[in-house]
Scaffold this motif. Structure first.
Motif, PDB file in Angstrom:
ATOM      1  N   LYS A  23    -118.549  27.795 -26.748  1.00 17.81           N
ATOM      2  CA  LYS A  23    -119.332  27.707 -27.980  1.00 17.81           C
ATOM      3  C   LYS A  23    -120.624  28.488 -27.763  1.00 17.81           C
ATOM      4  O   LYS A  23    -121.463  28.098 -26.948  1.00 17.81           O
ATOM      5  CB  LYS A  23    -119.603  26.226 -28.266  1.00 17.81           C
ATOM      6  N   GLU A  52    -124.109  29.436 -28.712  1.00 22.88           N
ATOM      7  CA  GLU A  52    -125.156  28.844 -29.541  1.00 22.88           C
ATOM      8  C   GLU A  52    -126.528  29.450 -29.280  1.00 22.88           C
ATOM      9  O   GLU A  52    -127.495  29.068 -29.917  1.00 22.88           O
ATOM     10  CB  GLU A  52    -125.234  27.329 -29.310  1.00 22.88           C
ATOM     11  N   SER A  61    -121.194  29.691 -33.011  1.00 26.66           N
ATOM     12  CA  SER A  61    -121.919  28.541 -33.547  1.00 26.66           C
ATOM     13  C   SER A  61    -123.176  29.014 -34.246  1.00 26.66           C
ATOM     14  O   SER A  61    -124.261  29.007 -33.679  1.00 26.66           O
ATOM     15  CB  SER A  61    -122.308  27.630 -32.389  1.00 26.66           C
ATOM     16  N   ASN A  63    -126.925  26.889 -34.464  1.00 24.07           N
ATOM     17  CA  ASN A  63    -127.933  27.096 -33.432  1.00 24.07           C
ATOM     18  C   ASN A  63    -128.240  28.577 -33.216  1.00 24.07           C
ATOM     19  O   ASN A  63    -129.397  28.960 -33.078  1.00 24.07           O
ATOM     20  CB  ASN A  63    -127.459  26.494 -32.108  1.00 24.07           C
TER      21      ASN A  63
END
Ligand SMILES: Nc1ncnc2c1ncn2[C@@H]1O[C@H](COP(=O)(O)OP(=O)(O)O)[C@@H](O)[C@H]1O
Ligand SMILES: C=C(OP(=O)(O)O)C(=O)O
Ligand SMILES: [K+]
Ligand SMILES: [Mg+2]
Length: 499
Positions: free
Chosen positions: A228, A230, A251, A254
């Motif tokens: 992920k 972020e 993601s 964020n």
């Protein structure tokens, strides 16, 4: 054909609503352990199982870790009003009560990680950025372990969880935290999770470490790990991380805070392209924030989804929209419809040529067969592609060439043993294809041996064709392209159906 991952929570946890989500097209359910305890998520998952049974729609399970996420701790859970142009202190002393000028946080290292002038963002749940419950702070002073900030906008922090994000700093916390390990080895093992969404992946080592951890948890060695992305730190190691991961999640919640907004689109396009060329699924988040409270997306959101599909994304991940949004089922339908429209005008021809060129020659036998199957299916205008697979590899390779028609991946179970008991493989493999664009798995009957003799192939093929007819993707007189092994040879055959 583009998949939809729905985050399940307060507004999407009854059997009825989850059934609605499945019927609307959700094929992966995400459980976010940033909030809620194992018992709460277990109840939701049990309802998901009941919904899968009653709707007969397969659904994969994704566990999303907390990772090095900074959070404001508001034990009393009463709303906190923050006034613009006044000061607030962030303190690691979690025994203190949260007030309008003091916010306890779950991390002691903040005062060392930030400097004067840094920007801090605090938001409720999966913040949308447009709420009055979201606040921007500017660091004005470091005072021992406390960080003093100027409040840039007035806001009221309501609800139970506020994530805290500081742009472009290194948080000295492990990617897989002790709490994550505990959750994975209990809740994760109990529920045979198909995907681990590794929040805040920053290095390839993060994936290797998670993989090593899963490998010691029985069946979870089959769990796929999705990196992920972020923050900027993860982006700088994108290529190495992609090599280790089974797929990625962009993601944008964020990420959109960590990197300047004008940089997000290009990263997204580059990341999706690299995933496509590697044949690994790419998932994009935060597409219809406004649908958290509204039945219609904004024009910008609708166009953004279509562009994500045109760029080659495999799946769209819905967070706040399904978790705490007012219209989880409608949101999935709307997103699904936009994806379907975009798929119709996807430039498959250009994509196909680009992919062939990128892969180069000599090509592996299997990839050559897979790409040829896609080409044949398009040339003869087949209504579906049918692929026999055990590990799922052959089906993923077909999806890599982005056929314009659905791919029924017929997963053939294999008998296996861990020297204590006999089990069949196949369930993980089938569910894991539910995040790959265009794949629609069915599990073949385990009584059919994995050895591909003519007789077993024919009977499995008949079951698969009947399934295609039942779900309406195969009609009388359609053409179907089949990719399978006959004896030792991989073959692509074109069927002209009679009825
Ligand atoms: N049990 C099976 N019966 C018939 N064909 C199969 C079976 N498993 C795989 N195939 C086919 O064999 C070829 C090679 O696939 P391979 O990569 O070995 O399978 P997998 O997808 O299980 O990794 C592909 O054309 C695939 O469709
Ligand atoms: C989906 C995201 O992360 P999470 O919901 O876990 O905060 C995101 O940042 O886009
Ligand atoms: K999370
Ligand atoms: Mg996030």
């Amino acid at each position: 054909m583009t998949k939809i991952v729905g985050t399940l929570g307060p507004k999407s946890r009854t059997v009825e609503i989850i059934s609605g989500c499945l019927n609307a097209g959700m094929s992966v359910a995400r459980f976010d352990f940033s909030w809620g305890d194992a018992e709460y998520h277990q109840e939701t998952l049990d309802n998901l199982k009941a919904a899968v049974k009653s709707t007969k729609k397969l659904c994969a399970v994704m566990l999303d870790t907390v990772g090095p996420e900074l959070q404001v701790v508001n034990r009393a859970e009463h709303p906190i009003s923050l006034q613009a142009d006044t000061s607030v202190v962030l303190t690691p002393d979690q025994d203190k009560e949260a007030t309008s000028n003091l916010l306890p946080i779950n991390f002691t290292g903040l005062s060392k990680a930030v400097k004067k002038g840094d920007t801090i963002f605090i938001g409720q749940y999966l913040f949308t950025g447009s709420e009055t419950t979201t606040v921007w702070l500017e660091v004005t002073e470091i005072n021992g372990e406390d960080v003093v900030c100027l409040i840039k906008n007035s806001a009221t922090l309501g609800g139970q969880l506020y994530t805290l994000h500081v742009s472009q700093i290194r948080i000295d916390l492990p990617t897989l935290t002790d709490k994550d390990k505990e959750v994975i080895s209990t809740w994760g093992v109990r529920n045979n999770i198909d995907f681990l969404s590794l929040s805040y992946t920053r290095h390839a080592e993060d994936i290797r470490h998670a993989r090593d951890f899963l490998s010691k948890l029985g069946d979870l060695r089959q769990t796929q790990i999705f990196a992920k992305f972020e923050n900027a730190e993860g982006l700088t190691h994108f290529d190495e991380i992609l090599q280790e991961a089974d797929g990625i999640i962009i993601s944008r919640g964020n990420l959109g805070i960590d990197v300047p907004p004008e940089k997000v689109f290009l990263f997204q396009k580059a990341a999706v392209y690299k995933c496509n060329m590697a044949g690994k699924p790419a998932v994009v988040t935060r597409v219809v924030d406004s649908m958290t409270d509204n039945l219609r997306p904004t024009r910008a959101e609708a166009t953004d989804i279509a562009n994500a599909v045109l760029d080659g994304s495999d799946a769209i991940l819905l967070g706040a929209e399904t978790l705490r949004g007012l219209y989880p089922v409608e949101t999935i339908s709307v997103v699904g419809r936009i994806c379907a429209e975009a798929e119709k005008v996807f430039n498959q021809d250009l994509y196909y040529k680009k992919t062939l060129k990128h892969v180069g020659e000599p090509m592996s036998h299997l990839e050559s067969i897979a790409s040829s199957a896609v080409r044949a299916a398009i040339k003869v205008k087949a209504s579906v592609l049918l692929c026999f697979t055990s590990t799922g590899r052959a089906a993923r390779l077909i999806s890599k060439y982005r056929p314009t028609m659905p791919v029924i991946s017929v997963v053939i179970p294999r008998l296996k043993t861990n020297q204590l008991r006999w089990t069949f493989s196949g369930a993980f493999e089938a569910r894991q294809s539910l995040i790959v664009r265009g794949l629609f798995p069915i599990l073949a009957d385990p009584r059919h041996p994995a050895e591909s003799t003519n007789a077993t192939n024919e009977s499995v093929l008949k079951v698969a064709l009947d399934h295609g007819k039942a779900i309406g993707v195969i009609k009388p007189h359609d053409r179907v392209v089949v990719c399978q092994k006959l004896g030792d040879a991989s073959v692509v055959k074109i069927l002209e159906l009679e009825d």
